[in-house]
Design a protein around this motif. Structure first.
Motif, PDB file in Angstrom:
ATOM      1  N   PRO A 180      36.353  46.484  46.477  1.00 19.90           N
ATOM      2  CA  PRO A 180      37.300  47.011  45.494  1.00 19.90           C
ATOM      3  C   PRO A 180      36.860  48.390  45.005  1.00 19.90           C
ATOM      4  O   PRO A 180      35.691  48.607  44.706  1.00 19.90           O
ATOM      5  CB  PRO A 180      37.249  45.974  44.369  1.00 19.90           C
ATOM      6  CG  PRO A 180      36.847  44.712  45.054  1.00 19.90           C
ATOM      7  CD  PRO A 180      35.886  45.125  46.134  1.00 19.90           C
ATOM      8  N   GLY A 181      37.801  49.297  44.903  1.00 15.21           N
ATOM      9  CA  GLY A 181      37.499  50.662  44.512  1.00 15.21           C
ATOM     10  C   GLY A 181      37.442  51.606  45.696  1.00 15.21           C
ATOM     11  O   GLY A 181      37.577  52.823  45.535  1.00 15.21           O
ATOM     12  N   TYR A 182      37.234  51.065  46.900  1.00 18.81           N
ATOM     13  CA  TYR A 182      37.188  51.876  48.113  1.00 18.81           C
ATOM     14  C   TYR A 182      38.246  51.421  49.123  1.00 18.81           C
ATOM     15  O   TYR A 182      38.395  52.020  50.178  1.00 18.81           O
ATOM     16  CB  TYR A 182      35.792  51.843  48.725  1.00 18.81           C
ATOM     17  CG  TYR A 182      34.759  52.362  47.753  1.00 18.81           C
ATOM     18  CD1 TYR A 182      34.566  53.727  47.575  1.00 18.81           C
ATOM     19  CD2 TYR A 182      34.023  51.491  46.947  1.00 18.81           C
ATOM     20  CE1 TYR A 182      33.656  54.206  46.650  1.00 18.81           C
ATOM     21  CE2 TYR A 182      33.109  51.960  46.020  1.00 18.81           C
ATOM     22  CZ  TYR A 182      32.933  53.319  45.871  1.00 18.81           C
ATOM     23  OH  TYR A 182      32.039  53.794  44.947  1.00 18.81           O
ATOM     24  N   LEU A 183      38.956  50.351  48.792  1.00 18.04           N
ATOM     25  CA  LEU A 183      40.095  49.912  49.589  1.00 18.04           C
ATOM     26  C   LEU A 183      41.345  50.634  49.096  1.00 18.04           C
ATOM     27  O   LEU A 183      41.669  50.575  47.906  1.00 18.04           O
ATOM     28  CB  LEU A 183      40.302  48.406  49.444  1.00 18.04           C
ATOM     29  CG  LEU A 183      39.334  47.481  50.176  1.00 18.04           C
ATOM     30  CD1 LEU A 183      39.556  46.054  49.728  1.00 18.04           C
ATOM     31  CD2 LEU A 183      39.515  47.598  51.671  1.00 18.04           C
ATOM     32  N   PRO A 184      42.080  51.324  49.960  1.00 20.16           N
ATOM     33  CA  PRO A 184      43.288  52.009  49.507  1.00 20.16           C
ATOM     34  C   PRO A 184      44.407  51.024  49.195  1.00 20.16           C
ATOM     35  O   PRO A 184      44.403  49.879  49.660  1.00 20.16           O
ATOM     36  CB  PRO A 184      43.650  52.905  50.705  1.00 20.16           C
ATOM     37  CG  PRO A 184      42.968  52.293  51.862  1.00 20.16           C
ATOM     38  CD  PRO A 184      41.750  51.596  51.356  1.00 20.16           C
ATOM     39  N   PRO A 185      45.389  51.452  48.402  1.00 15.36           N
ATOM     40  CA  PRO A 185      46.443  50.528  47.949  1.00 15.36           C
ATOM     41  C   PRO A 185      47.220  49.876  49.081  1.00 15.36           C
ATOM     42  O   PRO A 185      47.616  48.716  48.972  1.00 15.36           O
ATOM     43  CB  PRO A 185      47.344  51.424  47.093  1.00 15.36           C
ATOM     44  CG  PRO A 185      46.467  52.542  46.644  1.00 15.36           C
ATOM     45  CD  PRO A 185      45.503  52.780  47.766  1.00 15.36           C
ATOM     46  N   GLU A 186      47.465  50.600  50.175  1.00 16.27           N
ATOM     47  CA  GLU A 186      48.278  50.006  51.238  1.00 16.27           C
ATOM     48  C   GLU A 186      47.588  48.803  51.869  1.00 16.27           C
ATOM     49  O   GLU A 186      48.249  47.855  52.307  1.00 16.27           O
ATOM     50  CB  GLU A 186      48.632  51.048  52.302  1.00 16.27           C
ATOM     51  CG  GLU A 186      47.440  51.652  53.025  1.00 16.27           C
ATOM     52  CD  GLU A 186      46.951  52.929  52.363  1.00 16.27           C
ATOM     53  OE1 GLU A 186      46.315  53.744  53.049  1.00 16.27           O
ATOM     54  OE2 GLU A 186      47.211  53.097  51.144  1.00 16.27           O
ATOM     55  N   ILE A 187      46.260  48.799  51.918  1.00 18.41           N
ATOM     56  CA  ILE A 187      45.532  47.646  52.445  1.00 18.41           C
ATOM     57  C   ILE A 187      45.652  46.478  51.468  1.00 18.41           C
ATOM     58  O   ILE A 187      45.794  45.316  51.864  1.00 18.41           O
ATOM     59  CB  ILE A 187      44.061  47.997  52.692  1.00 18.41           C
ATOM     60  CG1 ILE A 187      43.954  49.137  53.712  1.00 18.41           C
ATOM     61  CG2 ILE A 187      43.282  46.783  53.177  1.00 18.41           C
ATOM     62  CD1 ILE A 187      44.568  48.821  55.054  1.00 18.41           C
ATOM     63  N   LEU A 188      45.624  46.774  50.167  1.00 23.95           N
ATOM     64  CA  LEU A 188      45.794  45.726  49.164  1.00 23.95           C
ATOM     65  C   LEU A 188      47.185  45.111  49.252  1.00 23.95           C
ATOM     66  O   LEU A 188      47.371  43.938  48.923  1.00 23.95           O
ATOM     67  CB  LEU A 188      45.558  46.294  47.762  1.00 23.95           C
ATOM     68  CG  LEU A 188      44.179  46.939  47.525  1.00 23.95           C
ATOM     69  CD1 LEU A 188      44.099  47.498  46.106  1.00 23.95           C
ATOM     70  CD2 LEU A 188      43.065  45.941  47.762  1.00 23.95           C
ATOM     71  N   HIS A 189      48.158  45.903  49.700  1.00 29.15           N
ATOM     72  CA  HIS A 189      49.517  45.396  49.871  1.00 29.15           C
ATOM     73  C   HIS A 189      49.690  44.619  51.172  1.00 29.15           C
ATOM     74  O   HIS A 189      50.741  44.039  51.413  1.00 29.15           O
ATOM     75  CB  HIS A 189      50.520  46.547  49.835  1.00 29.15           C
ATOM     76  CG  HIS A 189      50.803  47.069  48.466  1.00 29.15           C
ATOM     77  ND1 HIS A 189      51.557  46.383  47.539  1.00 29.15           N
ATOM     78  CD2 HIS A 189      50.419  48.213  47.842  1.00 29.15           C
ATOM     79  CE1 HIS A 189      51.640  47.086  46.422  1.00 29.15           C
ATOM     80  NE2 HIS A 189      50.963  48.199  46.577  1.00 29.15           N
ATOM     81  N   GLY A 190      48.676  44.631  52.027  1.00 27.93           N
ATOM     82  CA  GLY A 190      48.761  43.917  53.286  1.00 27.93           C
ATOM     83  C   GLY A 190      49.301  44.738  54.432  1.00 27.93           C
ATOM     84  O   GLY A 190      49.606  44.193  55.495  1.00 27.93           O
ATOM     85  N   ASP A 191      49.438  46.077  54.251  1.00 24.93           N
ATOM     86  CA  ASP A 191      49.929  46.929  55.332  1.00 24.93           C
ATOM     87  C   ASP A 191      48.821  47.207  56.338  1.00 24.93           C
ATOM     88  O   ASP A 191      47.639  47.010  56.065  1.00 24.93           O
ATOM     89  CB  ASP A 191      50.448  48.261  54.762  1.00 24.93           C
ATOM     90  CG  ASP A 191      51.658  48.062  53.870  1.00 24.93           C
ATOM     91  OD1 ASP A 191      52.298  46.994  53.986  1.00 24.93           O
ATOM     92  OD2 ASP A 191      51.952  48.964  53.061  1.00 24.93           O
ATOM     93  N   ASP A 192      49.214  47.704  57.493  1.00 25.07           N
ATOM     94  CA  ASP A 192      48.242  48.088  58.515  1.00 25.07           C
ATOM     95  C   ASP A 192      47.521  49.361  58.103  1.00 25.07           C
ATOM     96  O   ASP A 192      48.067  50.221  57.393  1.00 25.07           O
ATOM     97  CB  ASP A 192      48.935  48.322  59.863  1.00 25.07           C
ATOM     98  CG  ASP A 192      49.458  47.019  60.460  1.00 25.07           C
ATOM     99  OD1 ASP A 192      48.901  45.952  60.117  1.00 25.07           O
ATOM    100  OD2 ASP A 192      50.419  47.081  61.244  1.00 25.07           O
ATOM    101  N   ALA A 193      46.268  49.510  58.584  1.00 28.19           N
ATOM    102  CA  ALA A 193      45.505  50.720  58.328  1.00 28.19           C
ATOM    103  C   ALA A 193      46.063  51.873  59.155  1.00 28.19           C
ATOM    104  O   ALA A 193      46.581  51.680  60.261  1.00 28.19           O
ATOM    105  CB  ALA A 193      44.032  50.494  58.661  1.00 28.19           C
TER     106      ALA A 193
END
Length: 516
Positions: A180-193
């Motif tokens: 947490p803190g280094y994961l971008p929001p789109e990954i938290l939303h479950g999107d592809d990197a």
């Protein structure tokens, strides 16, 4: 041919052709060892993968394919893969061994990176990520613990391996790889990197290097991730020329972040177009989200109520991090010597000016404990709803109440410390020690008990906020240490010339006459 771990006659452990020399860390992916190749003598970082990461035959085949593609990455900024065996009884991945501390530990030891070294760090880290992208690989897990400092040069480790473990058969059971803190929001939303994902993590890591703090703060993982989703970052302390670039790269919308190519062009030549003005990821990083509520994986939301209140670098939602870093021996020694010098100076003060020093120590403890209570209250509020502009004024306005509510526990600590100090004084009386020596011993014991006694953590905390940063650098520690020693020596000199000064009183207390 790979064999299962075995032990040589002398007790060393081997995996395949590698002899394990020392553990380097442990995380969700597996255990990392410093190892030596018995055929070539080369030292490597050997990651022994956990069974749940490798999985069945399909998982091992997937690992083999990924390692094959990762093996194409070659860069001075990358700890390249030099060997791997996905099919052995003990599957492993061996990478180039980089001697040095992680960025996380380096900042704890020496403080934030500044000046030209910071720009060199930012450029080197971006070069390493670019080397991954050129080989068609996303890093996916850029963070301070995955950057090793080889001198002043950053070297990325664990590149691309997040994809190996990003298997639905693993993640659906409650794992979200990253910190947490280094994961971008789109990954938290479950999107592809995407490439924009690594740009966001690059900016968060550079911000940590520049300020010594995680850009999205500390606290429960859910609170940190919500700040990341909203773009509520703190870049105070970062250089003026770098701050807008980091802010652009930390945008919660991937389409508004500058590309890695634009960032590198500016880092190599600051006269190049500003990365802030070139949001050229539009259309490649996904549209901006308009929904005001987070759409986090169920496995993350499920554990949010019980998340421990620790630093993001040490809060694991399946992180690969090693065990929490500890200060090195040199820094611990400097801290101890500074604390010791302060305690001896307090003893000298009580011997030279008993009443003044006693009142000053008790007042200082009261103020420190009140300030600690106040800051804890503000920190708890920030963990829940983030930093607000009125936190500072509110802290000042609430100071009188904080002074009042800290009185009962402060008095308890002071009485406990005074009682122990009196006991030490009585021991000195029993051995017929002179008055000055007795007061000196009593002062040292009093200071120690105020630091160690019940509730003393609220004294140690604020003082540690001063002592620990001073101990990170040798020069500033030496200046502080010499200053404290000079104060103690001046008090002892005054004691030797003038004797015990009972100011504001004029006469020696009658009880003190028993020491003559």
């Amino acid at each position: 041919m790979t064999t299962a771990p075995r032990r040589k006659a002398e007790g060393t452990r081997t995996v395949g052709d590698y002899t394990l020399l020392a553990p380097l860390g442990e995380g969700g992916m597996g255990v990392v060892h410093l190892a030596r190749n018995e055929r070539t003598g080369e030292r490597v970082a050997l990651k022994i993968l956990r069974p749940q990461i490798v999985g069945d035959e399909e998982g091992r085949a997937r690992l083999a394919r990924e390692v094959s593609s990762l093996g194409r990455v070659r860069s001075r900024w990358i700890a390249e893969i030099v060997d791997a065996d996905p099919w052995g009884p003990v599957p492993y991945v061996a990478t180039r061994y980089v001697p040095g501390l992680s960025l996380h530990d380096e900042v704890l030891e020496e403080g934030p990176i500044a000046g030209p070294d910071l720009m060199w760090f930012a450029r080197g880290l971006a070069e390493g990520i670019a080397a991954c992208h050129e080989a068609g690989v996303l890093h996916r897990d850029v963070k301070p613990s995955n950057v090793i400092m080889e001198g002043r040069t950053p070297v990325l480790i664990d590149f691309g391996l997040a994809r190996v473990a990003d298997d639905p058969k693993i993640t659906h059971t409650g794992w979200l790889l990253g910190t947490p803190g280094y994961l971008p929001p789109e990954i938290l939303h479950g999107d592809d990197a995407t490439p924009a994902t690594d740009v966001h993590s690059w900016a968060a890591t550079v911000a940590y290097a520049a300020t010594g703090r995680p850009p999205f703060g500390k606290g429960p993982s859910m609170a940190i991730m919500d700040r990341a989703r909203r773009g509520q970052f703190d870049l105070a302390g970062a250089p003026d020329e770098l701050r807008p670039v980091l802010a652009a790269a930390l945008s919660p919308d991937p389409g508004r972040r500058p590309t890695l190519e634009v960032l590198l062009a500016w880092l190599r030549d600051p006269s190049a177009p500003s990365p802030v003005a070139v949001p050229s990821y539009a259309g490649r990083g996904g549209p901006a989200r308009e929904d005001p509520q987070p759409t986090l994986p169920y496995s993350v939301a499920r554990g949010s109520d019980t998340e421990p209140e620790t630093e993001p670098e040490r809060t694991l939602v399946d992180s690969w991090d090693a065990a929490p870093a500890k200060p090195g021996f040199a820094m611990l020694t400097r801290r101890f010597l500074l604390w010791l010098a302060a305690g001896l100076a307090a003893g000298a003060g009580l011997a030279a000016y008993p009443w003044v020093t006693l009142v000053a120590l008790l007042a200082l403890v009261w103020v420190l404990r009140s300030a600690s209570l106040a800051s804890s209250h503000v920190a708890r509020r920030r963990e829940v709803r983030g930093a607000k502009w009125y936190d500072g004024p509110r802290l000042v306005l609430g100071a009188p109440w904080d002074l009042v509510r800290s009185v009962p526990s402060t008095v308890l600590l002071q009485l406990w410390a005074i009682g122990i100090a009196i006991a030490a004084v009585l021991v000195c009386y029993a051995v017929a020690a002179p008055l000055a020596s007795t007061l000196y011993v009593g002062g040292v014991v009093l200071a120690a008990m105020l630091w160690l006694g019940p509730g003393g953590e609220r004294v140690r905390g604020p003082l540690a906020g001063v002592v620990h940063p001073l101990a990170r650098g040798l020069r500033r520690w030496a200046v502080a240490f010499c200053l404290v020693i000079a104060v103690g020596a001046a008090l002892l000199w005054s004691l030797s010339i003038n004797g015990v000064d009972w100011f504001p009183g004029t006469d020696e207390p009658k009880v003190a006459s028993i020491f003559h």
